[in-house]
Design a protein around this motif. Structure first.
Motif, PDB file in Angstrom:
ATOM      1  N   HIS A   9       0.405  -0.965   0.083  1.00  0.00           N
ATOM      2  CA  HIS A   9      -0.117  -0.096  -0.130  1.00  0.00           C
ATOM      3  C   HIS A   9       0.717   1.469  -0.067  1.00  0.00           C
ATOM      4  CE1 HIS A   9       0.268  -2.016   3.814  1.00  0.00           C
ATOM      5  NE2 HIS A   9       1.618  -0.507   4.331  1.00  0.00           N
ATOM      6  N   GLY A  10      -0.201   2.387  -0.049  1.00  0.00           N
ATOM      7  CA  GLY A  10       1.264   3.639  -0.029  1.00  0.00           C
ATOM      8  C   GLY A  10       1.893   4.148  -1.472  1.00  0.00           C
ATOM      9  N   ASP A  11       2.763   4.680  -1.575  1.00  0.00           N
ATOM     10  CA  ASP A  11       3.759   5.395  -2.459  1.00  0.00           C
ATOM     11  C   ASP A  11       4.095   3.588  -3.135  1.00  0.00           C
ATOM     12  OD1 ASP A  11       3.451   7.388  -1.798  1.00  0.00           O
ATOM     13  OD2 ASP A  11       5.055   7.459  -0.578  1.00  0.00           O
ATOM     14  N   THR A  12       3.514   3.656  -4.657  1.00  0.00           N
ATOM     15  CA  THR A  12       4.663   2.241  -5.568  1.00  0.00           C
ATOM     16  C   THR A  12       5.330   2.380  -5.868  1.00  0.00           C
ATOM     17  OG1 THR A  12       3.375   3.798  -7.342  1.00  0.00           O
ATOM     18  CG2 THR A  12       1.694   1.871  -6.230  1.00  0.00           C
ATOM     19  N   GLY A  13       6.004   3.372  -5.725  1.00  0.00           N
ATOM     20  CA  GLY A  13       7.248   3.316  -6.317  1.00  0.00           C
ATOM     21  C   GLY A  13       7.729   2.979  -7.346  1.00  0.00           C
ATOM     22  N   ASN A  14       6.645   2.697  -8.374  1.00  0.00           N
ATOM     23  CA  ASN A  14       6.768   1.844  -9.131  1.00  0.00           C
ATOM     24  C   ASN A  14       8.401   1.798 -10.203  1.00  0.00           C
ATOM     25  OD1 ASN A  14       6.361  -0.061 -11.503  1.00  0.00           O
ATOM     26  ND2 ASN A  14       4.627  -0.100 -12.327  1.00  0.00           N
ATOM     27  N   PHE A  15       8.590   1.392 -11.485  1.00  0.00           N
ATOM     28  CA  PHE A  15       9.457   2.097 -12.144  1.00  0.00           C
ATOM     29  C   PHE A  15       9.773   1.230 -13.011  1.00  0.00           C
ATOM     30  CE2 PHE A  15      11.336  -1.196  -9.703  1.00  0.00           C
ATOM     31  CZ  PHE A  15      12.265  -1.966 -10.709  1.00  0.00           C
TER      32      PHE A  15
ATOM     33  N   PRO B  59      -3.241   0.283  -3.731  1.00  0.00           N
ATOM     34  CA  PRO B  59      -4.481  -1.417  -3.333  1.00  0.00           C
ATOM     35  C   PRO B  59      -4.981  -1.150  -1.912  1.00  0.00           C
ATOM     36  CG  PRO B  59      -1.957  -2.368  -3.213  1.00  0.00           C
ATOM     37  CD  PRO B  59      -1.859  -0.892  -3.369  1.00  0.00           C
ATOM     38  N   GLN B  60      -6.007  -0.855  -1.752  1.00  0.00           N
ATOM     39  CA  GLN B  60      -7.142  -1.004  -0.742  1.00  0.00           C
ATOM     40  C   GLN B  60      -6.688  -0.888   0.795  1.00  0.00           C
ATOM     41  OE1 GLN B  60     -10.047   0.382  -0.478  1.00  0.00           O
ATOM     42  NE2 GLN B  60     -10.693   0.141  -2.774  1.00  0.00           N
ATOM     43  N   LYS B  61      -6.970   0.265   1.246  1.00  0.00           N
ATOM     44  CA  LYS B  61      -6.164   0.312   2.539  1.00  0.00           C
ATOM     45  C   LYS B  61      -7.319  -0.355   3.551  1.00  0.00           C
ATOM     46  CE  LYS B  61      -2.254   3.623   1.981  1.00  0.00           C
ATOM     47  NZ  LYS B  61      -2.113   4.876   2.943  1.00  0.00           N
ATOM     48  N   TYR B  62      -8.708   0.229   3.037  1.00  0.00           N
ATOM     49  CA  TYR B  62      -9.807   0.105   3.594  1.00  0.00           C
ATOM     50  C   TYR B  62      -9.819  -1.424   3.922  1.00  0.00           C
ATOM     51  CZ  TYR B  62     -14.900   0.279   5.378  1.00  0.00           C
ATOM     52  OH  TYR B  62     -15.969   0.064   6.281  1.00  0.00           O
TER      53      TYR B  62
END
Ligand SMILES: Nc1ncnc2c1ncn2[C@@H]1O[C@H](COP(=O)(O)OP(=O)(O)OP(=O)(O)O)[C@@H](O)[C@H]1O
Ligand SMILES: O=P(O)(O)OC[C@@H](O)[C@H]1O[C@@H](O)[C@@H](O)[C@@H](O)[C@@H]1O
Length: 546
Positions: free
Chosen positions: A360-366, A383-386
């Motif tokens: 979750h959070g920043d995906t930091g995808n690259f 993704p959902q945090k809830y």
């Protein structure tokens, strides 16, 4: 107590990210310069005491010679797929030859080592009985290398530096990194601006050399900051992470580095970077780890990742994952590319280990831009945090607990989110590894605060809170108090704002009965949803702000 605003970056690098990174670092040219050590392991068993003194007699059944110190860093770089130029100085003695042989068995050339006649190669000999270290003997010259060796080492550095992709300094303070060598490094770095990572007992000596990253461990960071270690009975600061977190800017200032990756053994690490929020790396705590050199593995992997342009959080997670591979091993150990791949294949990355729920959070995808250059891009939907279901909540907290994560829980209405909320939630997160927020449902807010509230519906409040990096999970509750949620979560830390006292907090006895700790955080004055609403009403009454 000063109220710091913390906001961790939380990355969720998938196995695919880390695997691609592993491909990209292959064949990078890395210089490792520092104190070469020969680690000796005399292994055996002990079944009696000595007649002369009450000490165990060890029958030695095996002896092993392993590259240690900077040589271990060099071997780690090599085994992760890099090409290494290992620059150091040894003596013209048996230990020196054993070290060269041990390096060559691990495909690290010893041709860049300076042999100083009369110098005694550093050696650290452990005596082990049934995998337990009984004693360590340290041998070797720890004085600065002589002038000729220093010149030879500088010449070698000058020859190799221009063509490398990155350099690592591994300075244990045993005479290789003299002031002249450091000055030369500084000149070369000014000219070539490579990724330069420094792992040194005395980091202050590298402040002005253009360092990309430093990697102090806990002792080194205490020394740098000139602060005492955390005491077990400290009531307000409970962990090393919490202790070190406020010092990010100071560490960067004192080291002159752009990035400071502070490793905190079983607590993982905190990565500070100029202009960014701190990033946490996690680990599966191994209480009695018998590994030597997890920090060497960390620094090797971090350097390789930074050298291909990986974003710092990704590079840090890569390093933490490589370190996780070695902490399971005995003695001076390395992480190979194959082991790292297998570790990743089993779904045990530094972030995901055992939980299967992070992400979750920043995906930091690259994406790969060129064979060697990675760039951060954020095109993945977090993704959902809830969490909508109590069974899911129970499964989640169980897996976090199994993975050794410290769970922090707090609850509230968070109707109109303001600076006080953000600061408070970041602080709460800093008290552990996972922050779960219990959100009052719309009905429960109506009961508590009157029919005109909430201003924002539960759905909207969930969306706003999900946007905060520090919040890992959210769950709504209908009741007036979150007691049911507390029974399921069994938080390690239960957090409320300082407008409560332990006595006026109805949940406090339950939390403590379940073995958790209650923390009341500093209250940020003049920040409240009710205050915001009042202000809007005042302005509306004056006919302003329509
Ligand atoms: N006992 C442990 N349990 C789990 N992980 C650990 C443990 N010790 C170290 N690690 C992992 O290894 C990383 C580096 O460890 P550490 O802070 O001990 O470095 P170091 O003191 O420089 O190590 P060394 O001097 O042995 O090379 C940590 O951030 C963590 O990810
Ligand atoms: O700092 P002191 O204890 O004098 O020397 C370093 C040692 O403790 C060990 O350090 C670890 O990181 C490893 O590099 C290992 O190889 C080395 O022997």
């Amino acid at each position: 107590m000063k109220h710091h605003v913390f906001n961790f970056q939380h990355s969720a690098f998938s196995t695919a990210h880390l695997n691609s990174l592993l491909d990209a670092v292959t064949n990078l040219n890395i210089i490792v310069i520092g104190d070469a050590i020969l680690d000796c392991y005399l292994e055996g068993f002990s079944d009696r005491l000595c007649r002369e003194a009450p000490v165990p007699v060890v029958t030695v059944t095996n002896s092993e010679y392993v590259p240690g110190g900077a040589a271990n860093t060099a071997v780690n770089v090599r085994s992760l797929g890099g090409k290494v130029t290992f620059i150091s100085a040894i003596g013209d003695d048996g230990e020196g030859s054993l070290l060269c042989q041990a390096l060559s068995r691990r495909s690290v050339p010893s041709k860049h080592l300076i042999v100083q006649s009369g110098r005694q190669t550093l050696a650290k000999q452990r005596v082990m009985a049934s995998s337990q270290i009984l004693v360590r003997f340290d041998f070797g010259t720890t004085d600065a290398i002589d002038e000729d060796s220093e010149q030879a080492l500088i010449d070698e550095l000058e020859r190799r530096y221009p063509e490398c992709d990155a350099a690592i300094v591994s300075d244990y303070g045993y005479g290789i990194l003299t002031q002249r060598v450091i000055d030369k490094l500084s000149q070369l770095q000014a000219r070539h601006n490579h990724v330069l990572v420094v792992d040194a007992k005395n980091l202050a000596a590298y402040r002005h050399i253009g360092t990309t990253a430093v990697k102090p461990n806990y002792e080194q960071v205490l020394k740098l900051l000139n602060i005492p270690p955390l005491k077990a009975d400290n009531q307000s600061v409970k962990s090393r992470v919490e202790q070190i977190l406020p010092y990010g800017d100071r560490i960067l200032e004192l080291t002159g580095a752009t990035i400071a990756a502070v490793t905190l053994d079983a607590e993982g690490g905190i990565i500070f970077e100029r202009g960014s929020q701190p990033h946490r790396t996690y680990t599966q705590p191994t209480i009695q780890s018998r590994t030597a050199g997890a920090g060497d593995t960390f620094v090797s992997a971090l350097t390789l990742a930074l050298a291909v342009g990986a974003a710092t959080p990704l590079a840090a997670d890569f390093a933490a994952t490589a370190a996780a591979v070695v902490v399971g091993k005995d003695g001076t150990s390395v992480c190979s590319a194959e082991e790292l791949r297998e570790f990743l294949l089993n779904g045990e990355t530094g972030e995901e280990k055992d939980t299967g729920t992070r992400g979750h959070g920043d995906t930091g995808n690259f994406s790969i831009q060129s064979p060697r250059v990675f760039e951060a891009a954020s095109n993945e939907v977090p993704p959902q945090k809830y969490i909508s279901d109590l069974n899911q909540l129970l499964a989640l907290v169980t897996s976090y607990r199994k993975a050794g994560r410290k769970i922090v829980f707090t609850n509230g209405c968070f109707d109109i989110l303001h600076a006080g909320h953000v600061s408070y939630l970041n602080y709460a997160k800093a008290l552990g590894d996972i922050l779960i927020v219990g959100l009052n449902s719309d009905n429960s807010i109506r009961r508590l605060k009157g029919s005109s509230r909430p201003i924002n519906t539960l759905e909207d409040r969930i969306q706003v809170l999900s946007g905060l990096g520090c919040v890992d999970h959210l769950i709504a509750f209908e009741e007036d108090t979150p007691s049911n949620l507390i029974r399921i979560v069994r938080p390690d830390v239960f957090v409320k704002g300082g407008n409560y006292t332990k006595e006026t907090l109805p949940e406090a006895p339950l939390v403590e009965q379940l073995g958790g700790e209650v923390r009341l955080l500093p209250f940020v004055e003049n920040r409240s949803t009710t205050r915001i609403i009042e202000r809007i009403r005042e302005l509306a009454g004056k006919g302003i702000g329509d």
